[in-house]
Design a protein around this motif. Structure first.
Motif, PDB file in Angstrom:
ATOM      1  N   ASN A   1       1.388  -0.940   0.218  1.00  0.00           N
ATOM      2  CA  ASN A   1       0.208   0.309   0.038  1.00  0.00           C
ATOM      3  C   ASN A   1       0.970   0.743   0.363  1.00  0.00           C
ATOM      4  OD1 ASN A   1      -1.997   2.473   0.436  1.00  0.00           O
ATOM      5  ND2 ASN A   1      -3.035   0.753   1.936  1.00  0.00           N
ATOM      6  N   TRP A   2       0.942   2.305  -1.045  1.00  0.00           N
ATOM      7  CA  TRP A   2       1.567   3.527  -1.243  1.00  0.00           C
ATOM      8  C   TRP A   2       1.398   3.638  -0.095  1.00  0.00           C
ATOM      9  CZ3 TRP A   2       6.191   3.748  -3.107  1.00  0.00           C
ATOM     10  CH2 TRP A   2       6.687   6.242  -3.173  1.00  0.00           C
ATOM     11  N   LYS A   3       0.368   4.344   0.557  1.00  0.00           N
ATOM     12  CA  LYS A   3      -0.303   5.408   1.218  1.00  0.00           C
ATOM     13  C   LYS A   3       1.200   5.231   2.546  1.00  0.00           C
ATOM     14  CE  LYS A   3      -3.519   6.714  -0.967  1.00  0.00           C
ATOM     15  NZ  LYS A   3      -5.032   7.348  -0.747  1.00  0.00           N
ATOM     16  N   GLU A   4       0.770   3.933   2.677  1.00  0.00           N
ATOM     17  CA  GLU A   4       1.215   3.263   4.110  1.00  0.00           C
ATOM     18  C   GLU A   4       2.903   3.217   3.784  1.00  0.00           C
ATOM     19  OE1 GLU A   4       0.042  -0.729   5.436  1.00  0.00           O
ATOM     20  OE2 GLU A   4      -2.012   0.085   4.851  1.00  0.00           O
ATOM     21  N   MET A   5       3.362   3.108   2.706  1.00  0.00           N
ATOM     22  CA  MET A   5       4.860   2.906   2.538  1.00  0.00           C
ATOM     23  C   MET A   5       5.841   4.740   2.446  1.00  0.00           C
ATOM     24  SD  MET A   5       5.063  -0.141  -0.202  1.00  0.00           S
ATOM     25  CE  MET A   5       7.429   0.114   0.344  1.00  0.00           C
ATOM     26  N   LYS A   6       4.480   5.309   2.103  1.00  0.00           N
ATOM     27  CA  LYS A   6       5.596   6.905   1.414  1.00  0.00           C
ATOM     28  C   LYS A   6       5.989   6.882   2.982  1.00  0.00           C
ATOM     29  CE  LYS A   6       2.277   9.718   0.682  1.00  0.00           C
ATOM     30  NZ  LYS A   6       1.348  10.754  -0.098  1.00  0.00           N
ATOM     31  N   GLY A   7       5.935   6.773   4.131  1.00  0.00           N
ATOM     32  CA  GLY A   7       6.115   7.496   5.161  1.00  0.00           C
ATOM     33  C   GLY A   7       8.106   6.647   5.290  1.00  0.00           C
ATOM     34  N   LYS A   8       8.201   5.189   5.195  1.00  0.00           N
ATOM     35  CA  LYS A   8       9.584   4.612   5.031  1.00  0.00           C
ATOM     36  C   LYS A   8      10.275   5.551   3.920  1.00  0.00           C
ATOM     37  CE  LYS A   8       7.175   0.623   7.706  1.00  0.00           C
ATOM     38  NZ  LYS A   8       7.023  -0.268   7.353  1.00  0.00           N
TER      39      LYS A   8
ATOM     40  N   ASP B   1       6.988  16.148   0.104  1.00  0.00           N
ATOM     41  CA  ASP B   1       5.446  14.841   0.007  1.00  0.00           C
ATOM     42  C   ASP B   1       4.550  15.172  -1.454  1.00  0.00           C
ATOM     43  OD1 ASP B   1       5.980  14.355   3.058  1.00  0.00           O
ATOM     44  OD2 ASP B   1       4.795  15.855   3.115  1.00  0.00           O
ATOM     45  N   ASP B   2       5.235  16.405  -2.026  1.00  0.00           N
ATOM     46  CA  ASP B   2       4.552  16.550  -3.281  1.00  0.00           C
ATOM     47  C   ASP B   2       5.483  15.366  -4.810  1.00  0.00           C
ATOM     48  OD1 ASP B   2       2.789  18.164  -2.439  1.00  0.00           O
ATOM     49  OD2 ASP B   2       4.022  20.507  -3.455  1.00  0.00           O
ATOM     50  N   ASP B   3       6.388  15.576  -4.473  1.00  0.00           N
ATOM     51  CA  ASP B   3       7.573  14.129  -4.549  1.00  0.00           C
ATOM     52  C   ASP B   3       6.509  13.313  -4.965  1.00  0.00           C
ATOM     53  OD1 ASP B   3       9.224  16.276  -5.805  1.00  0.00           O
ATOM     54  OD2 ASP B   3      10.508  15.591  -4.105  1.00  0.00           O
ATOM     55  N   LEU B   4       5.931  12.863  -3.379  1.00  0.00           N
ATOM     56  CA  LEU B   4       6.012  11.247  -2.973  1.00  0.00           C
ATOM     57  C   LEU B   4       3.845  10.887  -3.662  1.00  0.00           C
ATOM     58  CD1 LEU B   4       7.057  10.838   0.060  1.00  0.00           C
ATOM     59  CD2 LEU B   4       7.801   9.667  -1.923  1.00  0.00           C
ATOM     60  N   ASP B   5       3.306  12.352  -3.864  1.00  0.00           N
ATOM     61  CA  ASP B   5       2.504  12.039  -4.290  1.00  0.00           C
ATOM     62  C   ASP B   5       1.730  11.641  -5.974  1.00  0.00           C
ATOM     63  OD1 ASP B   5       1.172  12.577  -1.449  1.00  0.00           O
ATOM     64  OD2 ASP B   5       0.516  14.485  -1.941  1.00  0.00           O
TER      65      ASP B   5
END
Length: 63
Positions: free
Chosen positions: A9-16, A26-30
């Motif tokens: 799940n990308w939303k869960e992985m974004k922080g890691k 955060d914009d890059d990750l979005d």
């Protein structure tokens, strides 16, 4: 790993991912939104790495 999408799940992985590659915003990750090629490209851009170096880092991190 699916060659186009990062497993999980990308939303869960974004922080890691942001902990590993802190220059990514955060914009890059979005924009990346779980697309492996986008992640490789952003790492390459932000860290001045070659495409091969960035791909190797992503592969090692997610495998």
């Amino acid at each position: 790993m699916n060659s186009d999408r990062i497993e999980g799940n990308w939303k869960e992985m974004k922080g890691k991912v942001q902990q590993k590659w802190g220059k990514l915003t955060d914009d890059d990750l979005d924009v990346i939104d779980g697309r492996r090629e986008e992640l490789v490209g952003k790492i390459q851009q932000e860290y001045g790495k070659t495409r091969d170096e960035a791909e190797k880092e992503v592969n090692e991190y997610f495998n």
